[in-house]
Write an enzyme that holds these catalytic residues in place. Structure first.
Site, PDB file in Angstrom:
ATOM      1  N   ASP A 138     -15.965 -32.238  -7.086  1.00 43.24           N
ATOM      2  CA  ASP A 138     -16.929 -32.508  -6.020  1.00 43.24           C
ATOM      3  C   ASP A 138     -17.962 -33.537  -6.492  1.00 43.24           C
ATOM      4  OD1 ASP A 138     -17.789 -30.736  -3.265  1.00 43.24           O
ATOM      5  OD2 ASP A 138     -19.307 -32.065  -4.130  1.00 43.24           O
ATOM      6  N   HIS A 152     -10.462 -27.941   3.181  1.00 44.17           N
ATOM      7  CA  HIS A 152     -10.509 -27.974   1.725  1.00 44.17           C
ATOM      8  C   HIS A 152     -11.039 -26.631   1.230  1.00 44.17           C
ATOM      9  CE1 HIS A 152     -14.201 -29.561   3.486  1.00 44.17           C
ATOM     10  NE2 HIS A 152     -14.851 -29.036   2.444  1.00 44.17           N
TER      11      HIS A 152
HETATM   12  P1  AMP Z   1     -17.909 -28.929   3.226  1.00 38.97           P
HETATM   13  O1  AMP Z   1     -19.377 -28.892   3.417  1.00 38.97           O
HETATM   14  O2  AMP Z   1     -17.283 -27.567   3.018  1.00 38.97           O
HETATM   15  O3  AMP Z   1     -17.205 -29.705   4.329  1.00 38.97           O
HETATM   16  O4  AMP Z   1     -17.663 -29.652   1.852  1.00 38.97           O
HETATM   17  C1  AMP Z   1     -17.551 -31.026   1.706  1.00 38.97           C
HETATM   18  C2  AMP Z   1     -17.719 -31.300   0.248  1.00 38.97           C
HETATM   19  O5  AMP Z   1     -17.216 -32.593  -0.029  1.00 38.97           O
HETATM   20  C3  AMP Z   1     -19.169 -31.295  -0.234  1.00 38.97           C
HETATM   21  O6  AMP Z   1     -19.321 -30.343  -1.283  1.00 38.97           O
HETATM   22  C4  AMP Z   1     -19.403 -32.717  -0.737  1.00 38.97           C
HETATM   23  O7  AMP Z   1     -20.234 -32.792  -1.856  1.00 38.97           O
HETATM   24  C5  AMP Z   1     -17.978 -33.151  -1.036  1.00 38.97           C
HETATM   25  N1  AMP Z   1     -17.742 -34.598  -1.009  1.00 38.97           N
HETATM   26  C6  AMP Z   1     -18.119 -35.467  -0.044  1.00 38.97           C
HETATM   27  N2  AMP Z   1     -17.700 -36.711  -0.337  1.00 38.97           N
HETATM   28  C7  AMP Z   1     -17.022 -36.615  -1.518  1.00 38.97           C
HETATM   29  C8  AMP Z   1     -16.349 -37.547  -2.349  1.00 38.97           C
HETATM   30  N3  AMP Z   1     -16.280 -38.857  -2.039  1.00 38.97           N
HETATM   31  N4  AMP Z   1     -15.781 -37.097  -3.497  1.00 38.97           N
HETATM   32  C9  AMP Z   1     -15.859 -35.790  -3.828  1.00 38.97           C
HETATM   33  N5  AMP Z   1     -16.460 -34.858  -3.083  1.00 38.97           N
HETATM   34  C10 AMP Z   1     -17.052 -35.258  -1.940  1.00 38.97           C
END
Ligand code: AMP
Length: 114
Positions: free
Chosen positions: A30, A100
């Protein structure tokens, strides 16, 4: 419809720190970790959120959980414990509309979640 960030990562249009990949899923670290281990397990086949998964997705959903448990072993947190989280919808805290599984560990996690 425009691609989500995770679709772009799967399509290798933007980089990510890969923790695992196989035929059915990828796992990335993440970008904004909430624990020393914070990995996202993401299916290659797009599903917007768990609430939109179909019966035909059952094997894939099971695969994501098994991949997360395997990663926990590989990342050394199987013994100490960890949490798997799927955020669904607004109140669930979903920010990326592409299914995810969060794998969080290497620190004690509070319950109930905030
Ligand atoms: P959610 O809130 O369950 O939809 O989780 C989305 C997650 O994606 C969050 O923890 C973000 O920090 C993570 N995230 C967003 N963009 C990226 C990225 N480019 N690479 C890795 N993680 C990401």
């Amino acid at each position: 419809m425009s691609k989500t960030i995770f679709q772009k990562i799967i399509d290798r249009e933007i980089p990510a720190k890969l923790a695992h990949e196989d035929e059915h899923c990828i796992a990335i670290h993440d970008i904004n970790p909430q624990a020393p281990v914070h990995v996202l397990v993401i299916p290659r086949r797009p599903i917007a959120r768990v609430g939109e998964a179909k019966a035909s997705d059952a094997a894939l959903l099971g695969h994501l959980l098994l991949a997360a448990a395997d990663l926990a072993r590989k990342l050394g947190i199987a013994e100490s414990g960890y949490r798997l989280v799927i955020n669904n919808g607004r109140d669930g805290g979903e920010s990326v509309p592409y299914l995810h599984v969060h794998l969080l560990g290497k620190r004690p996690l509070a319950w109930p979640p905030g």
